[in-house]
Scaffold this motif. Structure first.
Motif, PDB file in Angstrom:
ATOM      1  N   GLU A 114       0.785  18.422  -5.678  1.00  0.00           N
ATOM      2  CA  GLU A 114       1.403  18.652  -6.982  1.00  0.00           C
ATOM      3  C   GLU A 114       2.917  18.449  -6.917  1.00  0.00           C
ATOM      4  O   GLU A 114       3.507  17.794  -7.787  1.00  0.00           O
ATOM      5  CB  GLU A 114       1.080  20.080  -7.448  1.00  0.00           C
ATOM      6  N   LYS A 115       3.556  18.999  -5.869  1.00  0.00           N
ATOM      7  CA  LYS A 115       5.008  18.851  -5.736  1.00  0.00           C
ATOM      8  C   LYS A 115       5.402  17.391  -5.546  1.00  0.00           C
ATOM      9  O   LYS A 115       6.385  16.911  -6.115  1.00  0.00           O
ATOM     10  CB  LYS A 115       5.504  19.684  -4.556  1.00  0.00           C
ATOM     11  N   THR A 116       4.629  16.683  -4.725  1.00  0.00           N
ATOM     12  CA  THR A 116       4.931  15.279  -4.469  1.00  0.00           C
ATOM     13  C   THR A 116       4.768  14.451  -5.731  1.00  0.00           C
ATOM     14  O   THR A 116       5.631  13.633  -6.068  1.00  0.00           O
ATOM     15  CB  THR A 116       4.008  14.727  -3.366  1.00  0.00           C
TER      16      THR A 116
ATOM     17  N   ILE B 299       2.156   2.917  -4.260  1.00  0.00           N
ATOM     18  CA  ILE B 299       3.409   3.598  -4.585  1.00  0.00           C
ATOM     19  C   ILE B 299       3.155   5.080  -4.832  1.00  0.00           C
ATOM     20  O   ILE B 299       4.005   5.934  -4.567  1.00  0.00           O
ATOM     21  CB  ILE B 299       4.064   2.931  -5.821  1.00  0.00           C
ATOM     22  N   ILE B 300       1.953   5.395  -5.323  1.00  0.00           N
ATOM     23  CA  ILE B 300       1.571   6.784  -5.561  1.00  0.00           C
ATOM     24  C   ILE B 300       0.868   7.364  -4.337  1.00  0.00           C
ATOM     25  O   ILE B 300       1.159   8.476  -3.893  1.00  0.00           O
ATOM     26  CB  ILE B 300       0.650   6.877  -6.784  1.00  0.00           C
ATOM     27  N   LEU B 301      -0.069   6.584  -3.756  1.00  0.00           N
ATOM     28  CA  LEU B 301      -0.891   7.093  -2.659  1.00  0.00           C
ATOM     29  C   LEU B 301      -0.075   7.340  -1.389  1.00  0.00           C
ATOM     30  O   LEU B 301      -0.319   8.312  -0.674  1.00  0.00           O
ATOM     31  CB  LEU B 301      -2.024   6.109  -2.352  1.00  0.00           C
ATOM     32  N   GLY B 302       0.892   6.472  -1.097  1.00  0.00           N
ATOM     33  CA  GLY B 302       1.666   6.580   0.142  1.00  0.00           C
ATOM     34  C   GLY B 302       2.416   7.899   0.268  1.00  0.00           C
ATOM     35  O   GLY B 302       2.222   8.640   1.246  1.00  0.00           O
ATOM     36  N   PRO B 303       3.283   8.245  -0.700  1.00  0.00           N
ATOM     37  CA  PRO B 303       4.007   9.519  -0.603  1.00  0.00           C
ATOM     38  C   PRO B 303       3.089  10.733  -0.590  1.00  0.00           C
ATOM     39  O   PRO B 303       3.357  11.713   0.105  1.00  0.00           O
ATOM     40  CB  PRO B 303       4.891   9.512  -1.863  1.00  0.00           C
ATOM     41  N   VAL B 304       1.986  10.676  -1.364  1.00  0.00           N
ATOM     42  CA  VAL B 304       1.047  11.801  -1.382  1.00  0.00           C
ATOM     43  C   VAL B 304       0.417  11.985  -0.007  1.00  0.00           C
ATOM     44  O   VAL B 304       0.297  13.114   0.504  1.00  0.00           O
ATOM     45  CB  VAL B 304      -0.045  11.580  -2.453  1.00  0.00           C
ATOM     46  N   ALA B 305       0.010  10.873   0.630  1.00  0.00           N
ATOM     47  CA  ALA B 305      -0.615  10.950   1.954  1.00  0.00           C
ATOM     48  C   ALA B 305       0.344  11.554   2.974  1.00  0.00           C
ATOM     49  O   ALA B 305      -0.035  12.422   3.779  1.00  0.00           O
ATOM     50  CB  ALA B 305      -1.068   9.563   2.403  1.00  0.00           C
ATOM     51  N   LEU B 306       1.611  11.113   2.962  1.00  0.00           N
ATOM     52  CA  LEU B 306       2.595  11.647   3.912  1.00  0.00           C
ATOM     53  C   LEU B 306       2.881  13.118   3.640  1.00  0.00           C
ATOM     54  O   LEU B 306       3.088  13.903   4.564  1.00  0.00           O
ATOM     55  CB  LEU B 306       3.883  10.831   3.846  1.00  0.00           C
ATOM     56  N   SER B 307       2.898  13.483   2.358  1.00  0.00           N
ATOM     57  CA  SER B 307       3.125  14.888   2.015  1.00  0.00           C
ATOM     58  C   SER B 307       1.980  15.767   2.512  1.00  0.00           C
ATOM     59  O   SER B 307       2.210  16.858   3.047  1.00  0.00           O
ATOM     60  CB  SER B 307       3.270  15.019   0.497  1.00  0.00           C
ATOM     61  N   LEU B 308       0.743  15.301   2.354  1.00  0.00           N
ATOM     62  CA  LEU B 308      -0.413  16.049   2.841  1.00  0.00           C
ATOM     63  C   LEU B 308      -0.381  16.172   4.363  1.00  0.00           C
ATOM     64  O   LEU B 308      -0.711  17.227   4.918  1.00  0.00           O
ATOM     65  CB  LEU B 308      -1.709  15.371   2.399  1.00  0.00           C
ATOM     66  N   LEU B 309       0.017  15.090   5.029  1.00  0.00           N
ATOM     67  CA  LEU B 309       0.141  15.135   6.494  1.00  0.00           C
ATOM     68  C   LEU B 309       1.174  16.171   6.909  1.00  0.00           C
ATOM     69  O   LEU B 309       0.956  16.942   7.856  1.00  0.00           O
ATOM     70  CB  LEU B 309       0.535  13.759   7.031  1.00  0.00           C
ATOM     71  N   GLY B 310       2.304  16.217   6.201  1.00  0.00           N
ATOM     72  CA  GLY B 310       3.326  17.210   6.508  1.00  0.00           C
ATOM     73  C   GLY B 310       2.820  18.634   6.339  1.00  0.00           C
ATOM     74  O   GLY B 310       3.107  19.512   7.158  1.00  0.00           O
TER      75      GLY B 310
END
Length: 334
Positions: free
Chosen positions: A180-182, A305-316
């Motif tokens: 949600e934040k991402t 563009i949407i999936l990339g940042p979300v995936a990295l955020s979930l990994l974090g």
């Protein structure tokens, strides 16, 4: 018992495969629809309190239908001009960027982007230029998905929460919060702000006769991309347009264009809006966001563009939980 479990597992896998084969051709318009629904949901909530949930969703879908119809017309009329202009601008930008003494890793990444972005864009253009019915069909899918997402937003949210397993509920809620934040930062922050700037600069380039309609659209797209990068932004593009007008002997037009761009592109919107958006943006590092956007694009195309940042955020989030679990185990063992 094991045979029965194996049979049901096989049946489940077959069903999942069939479902994926069914939705994979239309996954991009569905993701775009969900993205737009997420961005516009606060507006939908306000309208719903005044005119009702379904009427609000129908109204917003109607506006989106008109915009989509105009987009398809513009695509058919100007896409070749946009393609040529965008290829020229991208090549000029990357050639300028490669002129700096950059670290080898960054230099290689820029070279790859310089080759990959025009090829991917060319592929998208060719894929739809010769099949406008395909584009129209995907637009219809997007509109229906957009309407359904707005109407059933609360029900979908409750359904997702009900599916969370009780044993890992805390971790699942943290992952959902991270997503949600991402999404809030990327979509309601950067993307919405960048699209507004890109639209404003495209209108300015065409209205002040800096370029043709196709060239103005290409400049608008380029502005959205530039807003990704630190320091670089829309101000560089409108400044280049002002210099072009001035050197062409149109000093007064250049001055008027500069005033327009300063008010509607940069720096005035940055001072008035960026700070307000910044207060709402939490939980996402700008460098990770940048890597996620470009890496997601290279891996998945536009929806990346949407999936990339979300995936990295979930990994974090997963790494943070893993570290907390290790620290807790260390404390209890000592």
């Amino acid at each position: 018992m094991e045979l029965e479990a194996a049979i049901w597992l096989s049946i489940s896998l077959i069903i999942l495969y069939l479902v994926w084969e069914t939705i994979s051709p239309i996954i991009s318009p569905i993701i775009i629809a969900l993205t737009l629904a997420y961005i516009l949901y606060p507006l939908h909530e306000r309208l719903s309190s005044m005119i009702g949930n379904r009427i609000s969703a129908f109204t917003l879908t109607g506006v989106l239908t008109i915009i989509t119809f105009l987009f398809i017309i513009g695509y058919a009329l100007w896409i070749n001009d946009v393609k040529q202009s965008l290829a020229y601008y991208i090549n000029a930008f990357f050639q300028w960027l490669l002129g700096f003494h950059l670290p080898m890793a960054i230099y290689d990444l820029i070279q790859r982007l310089a080759k990959d972005i025009p090829k991917r864009f060319e592929g998208y253009v060719l894929g739809y230029t010769y099949s406008l019915p395909k584009l129209s069909f995907q637009a219809v899918v997007m509109l229906f998905a957009f309407y359904g997402a707005l109407v059933n937003a609360r029900g979908l949210s409750e359904e997702v929460h009900s599916l969370i397993p009780q044993g890992n509920r805390e971790l699942a809620l943290k992952l959902m919060g991270s997503t949600e934040k991402t999404l809030h930062s990327i979509l309601r922050g950067w993307l919405a702000f960048s699209i507004l700037k890109g639209t404003a600069i495209a209108v300015g380039f065409y209205a002040f006769s800096v370029s043709s309609a196709g060239g103005a659209i290409a400049v608008g797209i380029f502005t959205v991309i530039f807003e990704l990068l630190p320091v670089i932004g829309g101000w560089m593009i409108w400044l280049a347009g002002a210099v072009y007008l001035f050197t062409s002997g149109h000093a007064l037009v250049a001055l008027a264009f500069s005033a327009y761009s300063a008010v509607f592109v940069s720096p005035v919107p940055d001072y008035l809006l960026r700070s307000k958006m910044g207060e709402r943006e939490t939980g996402i590092n700008s460098f990770i966001s940048l890597v996620g956007i470009f890496g997601g694009y290279l891996a998945f195309g536009i929806v990346g563009i949407i999936l990339g940042p979300v995936a990295l955020s979930l990994l974090g989030t997963l790494l943070e939980e893993w570290k907390k679990t290790k620290e807790l185990k260390a404390r209890t063992s000592s």
